[in-house]
Write a protein that holds these residues in place. Sequence first.
Motif, PDB file in Angstrom:
ATOM      1  N   LEU A 172     -10.208 -33.014 -40.068  1.00  0.00           N
ATOM      2  CA  LEU A 172     -10.686 -34.332 -39.644  1.00  0.00           C
ATOM      3  C   LEU A 172     -11.495 -34.214 -38.363  1.00  0.00           C
ATOM      4  O   LEU A 172     -11.963 -35.204 -37.819  1.00  0.00           O
ATOM      5  CB  LEU A 172      -9.496 -35.252 -39.378  1.00  0.00           C
ATOM      6  CG  LEU A 172      -8.836 -35.919 -40.574  1.00  0.00           C
ATOM      7  CD1 LEU A 172      -7.480 -36.459 -40.183  1.00  0.00           C
ATOM      8  CD2 LEU A 172      -9.690 -37.042 -41.073  1.00  0.00           C
ATOM      9  N   LEU A 211     -10.717 -40.080 -37.883  1.00  0.00           N
ATOM     10  CA  LEU A 211      -9.738 -41.175 -37.924  1.00  0.00           C
ATOM     11  C   LEU A 211      -9.870 -42.041 -36.669  1.00  0.00           C
ATOM     12  O   LEU A 211      -9.775 -43.265 -36.727  1.00  0.00           O
ATOM     13  CB  LEU A 211      -8.337 -40.574 -38.015  1.00  0.00           C
ATOM     14  CG  LEU A 211      -7.238 -41.508 -38.467  1.00  0.00           C
ATOM     15  CD1 LEU A 211      -7.498 -41.942 -39.877  1.00  0.00           C
ATOM     16  CD2 LEU A 211      -5.905 -40.819 -38.363  1.00  0.00           C
ATOM     17  N   TYR A 212     -10.106 -41.375 -35.543  1.00  0.00           N
ATOM     18  CA  TYR A 212     -10.309 -42.073 -34.264  1.00  0.00           C
ATOM     19  C   TYR A 212     -11.472 -43.039 -34.378  1.00  0.00           C
ATOM     20  O   TYR A 212     -11.379 -44.207 -33.996  1.00  0.00           O
ATOM     21  CB  TYR A 212     -10.569 -41.016 -33.186  1.00  0.00           C
ATOM     22  CG  TYR A 212     -11.048 -41.527 -31.850  1.00  0.00           C
ATOM     23  CD1 TYR A 212     -10.141 -41.901 -30.874  1.00  0.00           C
ATOM     24  CD2 TYR A 212     -12.399 -41.598 -31.560  1.00  0.00           C
ATOM     25  CE1 TYR A 212     -10.577 -42.352 -29.646  1.00  0.00           C
ATOM     26  CE2 TYR A 212     -12.847 -42.044 -30.335  1.00  0.00           C
ATOM     27  CZ  TYR A 212     -11.933 -42.426 -29.383  1.00  0.00           C
ATOM     28  OH  TYR A 212     -12.370 -42.868 -28.173  1.00  0.00           O
ATOM     29  N   PHE A 272      -3.592 -42.795 -34.159  1.00  0.00           N
ATOM     30  CA  PHE A 272      -4.763 -43.498 -34.667  1.00  0.00           C
ATOM     31  C   PHE A 272      -4.468 -44.251 -35.949  1.00  0.00           C
ATOM     32  O   PHE A 272      -5.112 -45.255 -36.234  1.00  0.00           O
ATOM     33  CB  PHE A 272      -5.952 -42.550 -34.768  1.00  0.00           C
ATOM     34  CG  PHE A 272      -6.360 -42.082 -33.408  1.00  0.00           C
ATOM     35  CD1 PHE A 272      -6.727 -43.020 -32.459  1.00  0.00           C
ATOM     36  CD2 PHE A 272      -6.305 -40.763 -33.042  1.00  0.00           C
ATOM     37  CE1 PHE A 272      -7.048 -42.632 -31.184  1.00  0.00           C
ATOM     38  CE2 PHE A 272      -6.623 -40.367 -31.766  1.00  0.00           C
ATOM     39  CZ  PHE A 272      -6.996 -41.301 -30.832  1.00  0.00           C
ATOM     40  N   VAL A 289      -3.289 -47.470 -34.606  1.00  0.00           N
ATOM     41  CA  VAL A 289      -4.388 -48.356 -34.234  1.00  0.00           C
ATOM     42  C   VAL A 289      -5.025 -48.954 -35.481  1.00  0.00           C
ATOM     43  O   VAL A 289      -5.296 -50.159 -35.553  1.00  0.00           O
ATOM     44  CB  VAL A 289      -5.454 -47.593 -33.410  1.00  0.00           C
ATOM     45  CG1 VAL A 289      -6.645 -48.477 -33.139  1.00  0.00           C
ATOM     46  CG2 VAL A 289      -4.870 -47.116 -32.113  1.00  0.00           C
ATOM     47  N   LEU A 290      -5.252 -48.094 -36.488  1.00  0.00           N
ATOM     48  CA  LEU A 290      -5.942 -48.538 -37.704  1.00  0.00           C
ATOM     49  C   LEU A 290      -5.134 -49.622 -38.416  1.00  0.00           C
ATOM     50  O   LEU A 290      -5.669 -50.675 -38.766  1.00  0.00           O
ATOM     51  CB  LEU A 290      -6.146 -47.327 -38.620  1.00  0.00           C
ATOM     52  CG  LEU A 290      -6.951 -47.544 -39.886  1.00  0.00           C
ATOM     53  CD1 LEU A 290      -8.377 -47.823 -39.522  1.00  0.00           C
ATOM     54  CD2 LEU A 290      -6.873 -46.326 -40.776  1.00  0.00           C
ATOM     55  N   GLY A 327     -12.396 -50.622 -35.995  1.00  0.00           N
ATOM     56  CA  GLY A 327     -11.732 -51.800 -36.539  1.00  0.00           C
ATOM     57  C   GLY A 327     -11.433 -52.851 -35.478  1.00  0.00           C
ATOM     58  O   GLY A 327     -11.346 -54.039 -35.781  1.00  0.00           O
ATOM     59  N   ILE A 328     -11.273 -52.403 -34.226  1.00  0.00           N
ATOM     60  CA  ILE A 328     -10.909 -53.360 -33.170  1.00  0.00           C
ATOM     61  C   ILE A 328     -12.060 -54.321 -32.883  1.00  0.00           C
ATOM     62  O   ILE A 328     -11.831 -55.475 -32.522  1.00  0.00           O
ATOM     63  CB  ILE A 328     -10.468 -52.587 -31.907  1.00  0.00           C
ATOM     64  CG1 ILE A 328      -9.209 -51.801 -32.241  1.00  0.00           C
ATOM     65  CG2 ILE A 328     -10.184 -53.525 -30.757  1.00  0.00           C
ATOM     66  CD1 ILE A 328      -8.716 -50.973 -31.112  1.00  0.00           C
ATOM     67  N   ILE A 337     -11.327 -33.913 -30.605  1.00  0.00           N
ATOM     68  CA  ILE A 337     -10.029 -34.394 -31.078  1.00  0.00           C
ATOM     69  C   ILE A 337      -9.804 -33.905 -32.493  1.00  0.00           C
ATOM     70  O   ILE A 337     -10.730 -33.912 -33.306  1.00  0.00           O
ATOM     71  CB  ILE A 337      -9.974 -35.937 -31.046  1.00  0.00           C
ATOM     72  CG1 ILE A 337     -10.338 -36.448 -29.655  1.00  0.00           C
ATOM     73  CG2 ILE A 337      -8.600 -36.429 -31.417  1.00  0.00           C
ATOM     74  CD1 ILE A 337     -10.247 -37.934 -29.548  1.00  0.00           C
ATOM     75  N   ASN A 338      -8.583 -33.493 -32.788  1.00  0.00           N
ATOM     76  CA  ASN A 338      -8.237 -33.016 -34.127  1.00  0.00           C
ATOM     77  C   ASN A 338      -8.471 -34.057 -35.208  1.00  0.00           C
ATOM     78  O   ASN A 338      -8.727 -33.720 -36.348  1.00  0.00           O
ATOM     79  CB  ASN A 338      -6.755 -32.642 -34.140  1.00  0.00           C
ATOM     80  CG  ASN A 338      -6.586 -31.160 -34.138  1.00  0.00           C
ATOM     81  OD1 ASN A 338      -7.508 -30.454 -34.544  1.00  0.00           O
ATOM     82  ND2 ASN A 338      -5.453 -30.690 -33.690  1.00  0.00           N
ATOM     83  N   VAL A 339      -8.321 -35.330 -34.835  1.00  0.00           N
ATOM     84  CA  VAL A 339      -8.429 -36.387 -35.835  1.00  0.00           C
ATOM     85  C   VAL A 339      -9.638 -37.268 -35.503  1.00  0.00           C
ATOM     86  O   VAL A 339      -9.566 -38.482 -35.592  1.00  0.00           O
ATOM     87  CB  VAL A 339      -7.137 -37.230 -35.892  1.00  0.00           C
ATOM     88  CG1 VAL A 339      -6.050 -36.468 -36.575  1.00  0.00           C
ATOM     89  CG2 VAL A 339      -6.705 -37.653 -34.524  1.00  0.00           C
ATOM     90  N   GLY A 392     -11.570 -29.477 -45.053  1.00  0.00           N
ATOM     91  CA  GLY A 392     -10.163 -29.285 -44.691  1.00  0.00           C
ATOM     92  C   GLY A 392      -9.835 -29.662 -43.265  1.00  0.00           C
ATOM     93  O   GLY A 392      -8.909 -29.128 -42.676  1.00  0.00           O
ATOM     94  N   GLY A 420      -5.586 -52.864 -35.929  1.00  0.00           N
ATOM     95  CA  GLY A 420      -6.722 -53.327 -36.732  1.00  0.00           C
ATOM     96  C   GLY A 420      -6.279 -54.291 -37.808  1.00  0.00           C
ATOM     97  O   GLY A 420      -6.403 -55.510 -37.678  1.00  0.00           O
ATOM     98  N   VAL A 475     -12.804 -44.396 -37.107  1.00  0.00           N
ATOM     99  CA  VAL A 475     -12.521 -45.495 -38.031  1.00  0.00           C
ATOM    100  C   VAL A 475     -11.560 -46.502 -37.399  1.00  0.00           C
ATOM    101  O   VAL A 475     -11.758 -47.714 -37.482  1.00  0.00           O
ATOM    102  CB  VAL A 475     -11.927 -44.927 -39.335  1.00  0.00           C
ATOM    103  CG1 VAL A 475     -11.492 -46.044 -40.237  1.00  0.00           C
ATOM    104  CG2 VAL A 475     -12.929 -44.048 -40.024  1.00  0.00           C
ATOM    105  N   ALA A 476     -10.523 -45.960 -36.722  1.00  0.00           N
ATOM    106  CA  ALA A 476      -9.501 -46.835 -36.155  1.00  0.00           C
ATOM    107  C   ALA A 476     -10.081 -47.726 -35.068  1.00  0.00           C
ATOM    108  O   ALA A 476      -9.863 -48.936 -35.054  1.00  0.00           O
ATOM    109  CB  ALA A 476      -8.355 -45.998 -35.597  1.00  0.00           C
TER     110      ALA A 476
END
Lengths: 336, 172
Positions: free
Chosen positions: A177, A120-121, B61, B64-65, A127-128, A115-117, A175, B69, A123-124
């Motif tokens: 994620l 971020l995936y 995302f 989601v964050l 959090g759940i 995944i490009n991010v 440069g 979250g 971290v996001a």
Amino acid sequence: MGSWLDETLTWGNALLFFLWGVILLAIVLGFVTYAIFFERKVIGWMQFRIGPNRVGPWGLLQSVADIAKLLMKEDTIPRKADRALFILAPALAYVPAFAVLAVIPYTQKLYFADINVGLLYYVALSGISTIAIVLGGWSSNNKYALLGGMRSAAQMISYEVPLVISVVGVIMMSGSLNLRTIADQQGDWFWQWNFLPQIIGFVVFVIAAVSELNRTPFDLPEAESELVAGYHVEYSGFRFAFFMLTEYVYVYAIAALTTVLFLGGWHAPFPFLDWVPGIIWFLLKFSFIVFFLFWIRATLPRIRIDQLMGLGWKVLLPVAILNVFLTAVYLELFVK
Amino acid sequence: MFNVNFTGEFVAFFIFSVLIISGAVLMVSFTKVVHMVVSLAAVFIGIAGMFVLLQAEFLAFVQVLIYAGAVSILMIFGIMMTKHQDAEADRSRPLHETLTAIGALALFGILFYAIRQSEFPEPEQPLSQATDNTMEIGKLLFTNYVVPFELVSVLLTVAFIGAIVLAKKEAD
């Protein structure tokens, strides 16, 4: 593996994805079983004890026996608990823990999702799990569980901020994620890996990561001597096992993430050691970090709640922001 | 009108739609506040899934964050302090409910009509799907939209300082 993702979704491909998911799940469950065993052995060794040595040869089947016991235990739900949420919470905690493993690349070719991010995936989704812990604590309808849940939420939110900001330096240097790109761009020699150029970020990341894992010295959410067991006091049997599993799957995830972000992923420390397969290097670095987590658990005492919050907001956050600033100045002056 | 082909994307769209709609309906119909927040979180996650389908991973995302979250935890945190068995008392107000239903149906009708009527023109320079949309968002934020971006950060700082001042007043 990556090329399969671009093909059209047929029943055969779907079955293949499912099987890979099952294989990863089996590996993770095996890891958790033996991580618990080695944690007890290592801590026993550090404290001049023997550790588990009765079940199976050298006690190797101890964790298996413990899991069997947990699965066969009576599943109790307190009468005054909020039934639906009480049942939902352990599953809600585990799903993101397993889902974040999808973005971790093990070698150049062995990865699940590109995944490009990716960062971020991770971290996001992690959090759940916090929501699930708070819900578990609240729905138990127990003072200790509620306190544990509150502490956990406060701690995980406070430390998620420095954790994310500490990796911004790494993102700026590569440069991207995308975790595969980040691991790939680290050099052949071990001093070219991100942990030396980003030493401030690395230290902040490790401290914040230990805190996110709710492990000693930051295990306030489940401080046994104060809160009985924290947010999972009322849980028993396999629901309790799920919370336990979540914690150890996050140990796996954080160890793998640290390896990828800071320790060069699958790269050998010296170019002339390139003939050793990348997966071996990945596993060695990964095991070292897992051992490091056990080591600090055996060594450090638990800190107080006010010290915990002070450390997070007054020390780690400014240091992490300073690291971003220094990295930006360095990149602007010397690289461009 | 309903000529859809059953691709993976359609299945995913269907699942996320069900998640969003059922979450939203349950959010309104639950009586306990914590249950409402949980169904709201499900809606947020469903919307993030929609963003993934539209190939806006970064937005997904971040959704989601921030929403699933941070915002949900903040709400749960506030609600946890309230009474455990507190459920909203249901009083039946037939006139009020009928008027609300008519209003909601009218709003749905207007929205549905507007969506059916509007045309979506092709953008002048279509973004290729392969580009890194995180980088594109970053470039736009720091070139064309730098003034609004800075204004938002000032606004957030003001809110932040305001919160500190309020908390300080309480503490003294």
